[in-house]
Design an enzyme around this catalytic site. Structure first.
Site, PDB file in Angstrom:
ATOM      1  N   ASP A 144       1.969  -5.027  -7.163  1.00  0.00           N
ATOM      2  CA  ASP A 144       1.517  -6.173  -7.957  1.00  0.00           C
ATOM      3  C   ASP A 144       0.856  -5.726  -9.251  1.00  0.00           C
ATOM      4  O   ASP A 144       0.423  -4.578  -9.410  1.00  0.00           O
ATOM      5  CB  ASP A 144       0.569  -7.059  -7.150  1.00  0.00           C
ATOM      6  N   GLU A 209      -2.966  -5.295  -4.349  1.00  0.00           N
ATOM      7  CA  GLU A 209      -4.085  -4.425  -4.711  1.00  0.00           C
ATOM      8  C   GLU A 209      -4.968  -5.054  -5.768  1.00  0.00           C
ATOM      9  O   GLU A 209      -6.202  -4.907  -5.734  1.00  0.00           O
ATOM     10  CB  GLU A 209      -3.551  -3.077  -5.196  1.00  0.00           C
TER      11      GLU A 209
END
Length: 522
Positions: A144, A209
């Site tokens: 991400d 994350e």
């Protein structure tokens, strides 16, 4: 007579004290000079010079170069944005899954690789080694990215992966899809060339994350714990190769993160009875809270330079500075306070000295003629390794010094443990060897990661966690992290692939050679 005798004794005492101080200064100067001339903490670490004769060469031909760059561009073009814990672009995450399976067919089809999807969008790979006595290691990265808006000043659309002057621009190019794609691309090439590891390893790719890793990383950890996995070391994102960033340093420096700062988010709030703006009190809820915030900004956390592992960073780099900086860096025992005062002048270096305090949100009011009852501010703190969350909260409370201001810890965690980096540290020295083989011009040093990574969730699985990728950072590039015009050169991305390609093979050594020996056991 008595007055003369008394004056004589005082003068004698002053002379003795002055001579003593002069003697101490001379002794300190001589000691500091000798240390400067002889000090090099890297001198005994010759482990990076060991040789392995059976590595597969990391030659990348023109066709492969074209493919690996095309694969990377596709990865950047998929907007796998995480905005909040419950706001993920799941459509993009699904597209990214399909991309990985398409461009790395050997990884997903090889009998040597076991793969499972975790928490719908994260990936866990296990590549068993032929020698079961060797403790496995793990490579981490995250899929991400943070949001990006072209209107913020990007030169190109942030998910275009457009090339300008040899650089690929786009969100995720340095945080952290270069590692996601680089690791899998390296494994793809190794498998195609018939590689079979002696030491097993895991690859963990989290999907959230940027919003805490509570689904991706934490669920990967749960899977590994159920399997009873313990790891020799972990390598995640974090620090980089700094080229021209550290003023006065001769040549680039590769900083390997051996710890990362803790973090806390604190909410400050003030409540007062609402009223009409035509009859304001002497102090409003906004005014009281603004005063508290101003006191926090005017009174930063204490300088703790030298009390954490950041001191070792400068000691490892000291021999690469010219005089007089070399003299100062080689004698931290004497000059730590001076260095701290100089470094706090810049936000980039101030972050290494202390727990930083950033007021990031201030909320109050609903109408221009109504005195608000509630004012709230959120403060984000990145905690120095020498402090704890509890100590930081006590400091905030005493600095605010106003009982009307309520303090609430929204979330937080202490700084991470310091990983080993001495001559016997398998992970650190293997990473170091791989770096110096590929980039002999760099100086390798331990460092502290000022941001937070998925690796903090893995502390139960490995004693040694390192935070590094060989991304080259030059002046001005630090602002590209989570900022505008994030980019990586095509050459550097290829270098990342080669780094992971060689690191995986270098980890097959059974144990480190003796620090004073050129030989080793394969």
């Amino acid at each position: 007579m008595t007055d003369r005798s008394g004056k004589f004794n005082i003068m004698k005492l002053v002379k003795i004290v002055s001579l003593s101080l002069l003697f101490v200064v001379i002794v300190c100067f001589v000691a500091a000079t000798l240390r400067t001339l002889t000090f090099d903490v890297n001198s005994g670490l010759q482990l990076a010079h060991w040789e392995k004769t059976n590595n597969i060469a990391s030659d990348i031909n023109q066709h492969q170069r074209k493919d690996l760059l095309a694969n990377f561009r596709e990865a950047i073009q998929i907007p796998t944005v995480s905005t909040a814990k419950t706001q993920l672009n799941i459509t993009a995450l699904g597209e990214f899954d399909s991309l990985l399976r398409r461009v790395f067919p050997t990884v997903f089809s090889s009998h040597l690789v076991q793969h499972e999807v975790v928490a719908n969008y994260s990936h866990l790979f296990w590549v068993p080694g032929s020698d079961l006595a060797l403790v496995p290691y793990m490579l981490l990265a995250h899929i991400d990215v943070v949001p990006a808006d072209e209107n913020d000043g990007w030169e190109v659309p942030p998910f275009s992966a457009k090339e300008i002057d040899g650089f690929i621009y786009g969100r995720g190019t340095i945080d952290n899809k270069q590692s996601v794609m680089g690791i899998l691309q390296a494994l793809e090439y190794l498998l195609i060339r018939g590689y079979s590891p002696q030491r097993g390893f895991f690859i963990g790719l989290g999907h959230d994350e940027e919003v805490g890793g509570l689904q991706g990383a934490m669920n990967i950890v749960r899977v590994l714990k159920k399997k009873g996995v313990q790891l020799a070391f972990i390598l995640d994102e974090g620090l980089a190769v700094l080229d021209g960033v550290i003023s006065g340093l001769q040549g680039p420096a590769a900083l390997i993160g051996i710890s990362e700062k803790g973090q806390a988010t604190v909410k400050l709030s003030v409540f007062k009875a609402p009223g009409h703006s035509s009859m304001p009190p002497r102090e409003s809820s906004i005014g009281i809270l603004a005063g508290a915030v101003k006191r926090l900004e005017d009174n930063p956390m204490p300088i703790l330079f030298g009390e954490g592992p950041e001191r070792r960073t400068f000691e490892h780099l000291a021999h690469r500075f010219g005089l007089p900086i070399k003299f100062v860096m080689s004698n931290m025992w004497l000059f730590s306070p001076l260095i701290g005062r100089v470094m706090e002048r810049s936000p980039d270096t101030n972050a290494f000295l202390r727990t930083t305090t950033a007021v990031t949100m201030f909320n109050s009011g609903v109408k221009v003629n109504v005195l608000p009852s509630l004012a709230e501010a959120y403060v984000n703190l990145r905690i120095h390794p020498a402090q704890t969350v509890e100590e930081v909260l006590e400091f905030i409370q005493s600095t605010v010094g106003d009982e009307r201001v309520k303090m609430e810890l929204v979330n937080g965690f202490d700084p991470l443990p310091v990983s080993s980096y001495d001559e016997t540290s398998f992970g650190f020295q293997t990473i170091k060897k791989t770096l110096l083989d590929q980039f002999p011009q760099v100086t390798v040093a331990p460092g502290v990661c000022i941001g937070n990574t998925d690796s903090r969730h893995y502390t139960d699985l490995a004693k040694d966690i390192y935070r590094f990728a060989p991304t080259w950072i030059r002046p001005g590039d630090t602002q590209r992290f989570h900022g505008i015009n994030e980019r990586i050169s095509k050459k550097n991305y290829e270098e990342l692939v080669v780094f992971y390609f060689n690191l995986i093979q270098n980890c097959d050594i059974k144990e480190l050679p003796s620090p004073h020996s050129a030989g080793h056991e394969l």
